[in-house]
Every structure is written in structure tokens, then in C-alpha cells.
Enzyme design. Sequence first.
Site: not given
Ligand SMILES: Nc1ncnc2c1ncn2[C@@H]1O[C@H](COP(=O)(O)OP(=O)(O)OP(=O)(O)O)[C@@H](O)[C@H]1O
Length: 141
Positions: A11, A51, A59, A87, A93, A104, A114, A117, A128
Amino acid sequence: MALERTLSIIKPDAVAKNVIGQILSRFEGAGLKIVAAKLVQLSRADAEAFYAVHKARPFFNDLVNFMISGPVMIQVLEGEGAIAKNRELMGATDPKKAEKGTIRADFADSIDANAVHGSDAPETAAVEVAFFFPGMNVYAR
Ligand SMILES: Nc1ncnc2c1ncn2[C@@H]1O[C@H](COP(=O)(O)OP(=O)(O)OP(=O)(O)O)[C@@H](O)[C@H]1O
């Protein structure tokens, strides 16, 4: 375990920190092969489409704005159990909850900035990978 391909994104925060190489080294060190890669500036439309599953989340706008705040490095990783392995390397996350030694924990600043992805399941990996690398084989079952 099956041979898998998964989508990984470094990212904008991690690209800005100059740690692309260190993150790619972790993938390679864990036995994952980089089979496609590109450094790109996402458009708002790209980020919103990628997304789309998070559209209803509070968010969503912040996430899209963050993902277009600078270039991202997008790669396809291949290996036995690549989806779960990636992962594991990424960590939780929220970097505050990420295990020591994960990407992370070491490179991310906050839950939105973070660092990385990674696809979370074979079905999402297929969607994806196709989103950013149309026509690429994803070993979908
Ligand atoms: N509560 C939150 N506040 C702000 N941003 C968030 C929050 N939860 C998730 N995100 C953002 O949205 C992305 C996607 O959320 P998801 O729950 O799919 O997490 P993830 O699967 O760990 O991350 P990714 O999909 O990026 O691998 C996260 O990587 C983070 O950047």
C-alpha cells in the site's frame, strides 16, 4: 496443500517508506514466488471497484482516499498454500494486534495505513488477481 496464486498489494504508506524490497524479500524468503508485478497509481474508480465489498462500511471513503494517495506495488504470489501463507506473513489488520515479526507489526502505522493487502480466500484471490491481471491463471477450483 494446493498450489495457489494470491493477490498482494504493497500500500502507499509502505511504498512511501521505501520498504518495497524488504516486503518482497519476506515473500520470497517464505517460498512464495512473484509471478506478476506492477507499480501503479490507482485511480479513484479502480480503488472503489477493487474495494466494492466494503462499500457500506464507514471507513470506505477513507480507505479509497488512502489507496490513491500514492503509488502501490501490486503482485501475484504463487506457492503451496500461498493465500494463508501470505496472510500469516502480513499479520493482523490492526498493526497493534499483529504478531511480532509480521509485515504489519514491522512496517504499518495504523489500521488504515497498514502496509499490505492480501486476498483472504481462493474465491477472492481469483477475483482480485483477474481485476489487476486480466487473463492470468489463478488455479481456481
Ligand atoms: N475499522 C477500520 N478503520 C479503518 N480502516 C479499516 C478498518 N477496518 C479495515 N480497514 C481497512 O480496510 C482494509 C480492508 O479491511 P478487511 O477487513 O478486509 O481487512 P484485511 O482483510 O485484513 O485487509 P486487506 O483486505 O487489506 O488484506 C484493511 O486492510 C484496512 O486498511
